[in-house]
Design a protein around this motif. Structure first.
Motif, short mmCIF file in Angstrom:
data_model
loop_
_atom_site.label_atom_id
_atom_site.label_comp_id
_atom_site.label_asym_id
_atom_site.label_seq_id
_atom_site.Cartn_x
_atom_site.Cartn_y
_atom_site.Cartn_z
N THR A 13 13.84 -6.67 5.31
CA THR A 13 14.59 -7.87 5.72
C THR A 13 14.90 -8.83 4.57
OG1 THR A 13 12.73 -9.32 6.36
CG2 THR A 13 13.52 -7.74 8.03
N LYS A 53 20.66 -7.64 4.50
CA LYS A 53 19.20 -7.59 4.69
C LYS A 53 18.72 -6.16 4.55
CE LYS A 53 18.76 -12.00 5.66
NZ LYS A 53 18.40 -12.45 7.02
N GLN A 55 16.54 -2.72 4.54
CA GLN A 55 15.64 -2.04 5.46
C GLN A 55 14.78 -1.06 4.67
OE1 GLN A 55 15.60 -2.99 8.74
NE2 GLN A 55 17.11 -4.49 8.01
#
Length: 302
Positions: A13, A53, A55
């Motif tokens: 994130t 963001k 992962q």
């Protein structure tokens, strides 16, 4: 140069520009954002934006662009050459001089001065940093080695990597150190709140500074520092970390300090094996008059 990184679980994130900033600590976050804007960064083979963001498991591939070729002009600036042969130079850099040209300092640098004195420098670090094997900060004075040939550059760089170069600094710090000797072993990386600063951070690069006290005064200590590693702003960051920031340091020091136009830090001793002859060379230079004047005033005060 193309690089690859698999996003770690602890990076889950986090923004892509922040993750890359940790992986490219010699570059500012704004520079990294410009890479992303120029489509030099892909995640899982897809173009992304700076606010992507990450992962866990993502594959990031990024290309660091080559610096634009800029002509570095030789300038007739006096420099204190301590040693010179056909392969190596050792220079006593004055306080206030930038080592090599950059976007904000294309002139008046040590490289400009050296190019006037000697036209042949190693090309390993490119057009903006010819001959530069290691650096010291603009407002730090002292000894610096410069490679005149690529062979010398490679040999000196290997010694720095192997931690066999002898580097001793003198500094004046705020506060009175109780211990005569000590070692600061704390990793250094970009400050998360201010990308123009370095800081002690968990994911930083290993950084080790050994020190011994030369003298103590009322509210100040004169120390000698021996570098085991050579991280950006290492001595300045390490002494602030343990609560004894350098005198005069505008970036890491207290607001109330002794005004000497920059930190009281001098690279006094430099020793290395000549990269061609294998002879051990060692040089020493006293701190500049401004540094010594501060010590005289502190001695008078007690």
């Amino acid at each position: 140069m193309t690089n690859t990184h698999i996003v770690l679980p602890e990076e889950q994130t986090q923004r892509i520009d922040k993750v890359l900033a940790e992986r490219n600590q010699d570059y500012s976050r704004s520079q990294i954002q410009s890479w992303i804007k120029d489509k030099l960064v892909k995640v899982n083979n897809q173009i992304v934006k700076s606010n992507y963001k990450c992962q866990a498991g993502d594959t990031i591939i990024w290309t660091i662009p080559e610096p634009e070729p800029l002509d570095v002009e030789p300038e007739n600036i006096p420099i204190d050459i301590v040693y010179e042969d056909e392969h190596v130079l050792v220079v006593n850099k004055p306080k206030g001089m930038v080592v090599h040209p950059s976007a904000g300092h294309m002139g008046g640098t040590l490289v400009n001065a050296i190019l006037y004195h000697c036209q042949d420098l190693s090309g390993i670090n490119g057009v903006l940093r010819p001959g530069i094997v290691h650096r010291i900060d603009k407002d730090t004075s002292g000894l610096l080695m410069v490679a005149k040939t690529d062979q010398a550059h490679t040999g000196l760089a290997e010694q720095l990597s192997n931690k066999t170069v002898k580097r001793k600094y003198e500094a004046i710090v705020h506060g009175v150190l109780e211990h005569d000797y000590g070692t600061i072993d704390a990793p250094i990386g970009r400050d998360q709140k201010d990308r123009q600063k370095m800081n002690v951070v968990d994911q930083g690069k290993d950084a080790v500074t050994h020190f011994n006290v030369l003298d103590r005064y009322e509210g100040f200590t004169h120390v000698e520092c021996k570098l085991e590693t050579g991280r950006t702003h290492q001595i300045r960051v390490h002494f602030r970390y343990i609560g004894f920031p350098l005198v005069g340091d505008p970036k890491y020091g207290p607001r109330k300090t002794i005004d000497i136009n920059g930190q009281a830090l001098h690279a006094r001793v430099l020793g290395f094996e000549h990269p061609i002859t294998n002879e051990w060379l060692e040089f020493e230079k006293e701190p500049p008059e401004e540094f010594q004047q501060v010590l005289k005033e502190l001695q008078i005060k007690g």
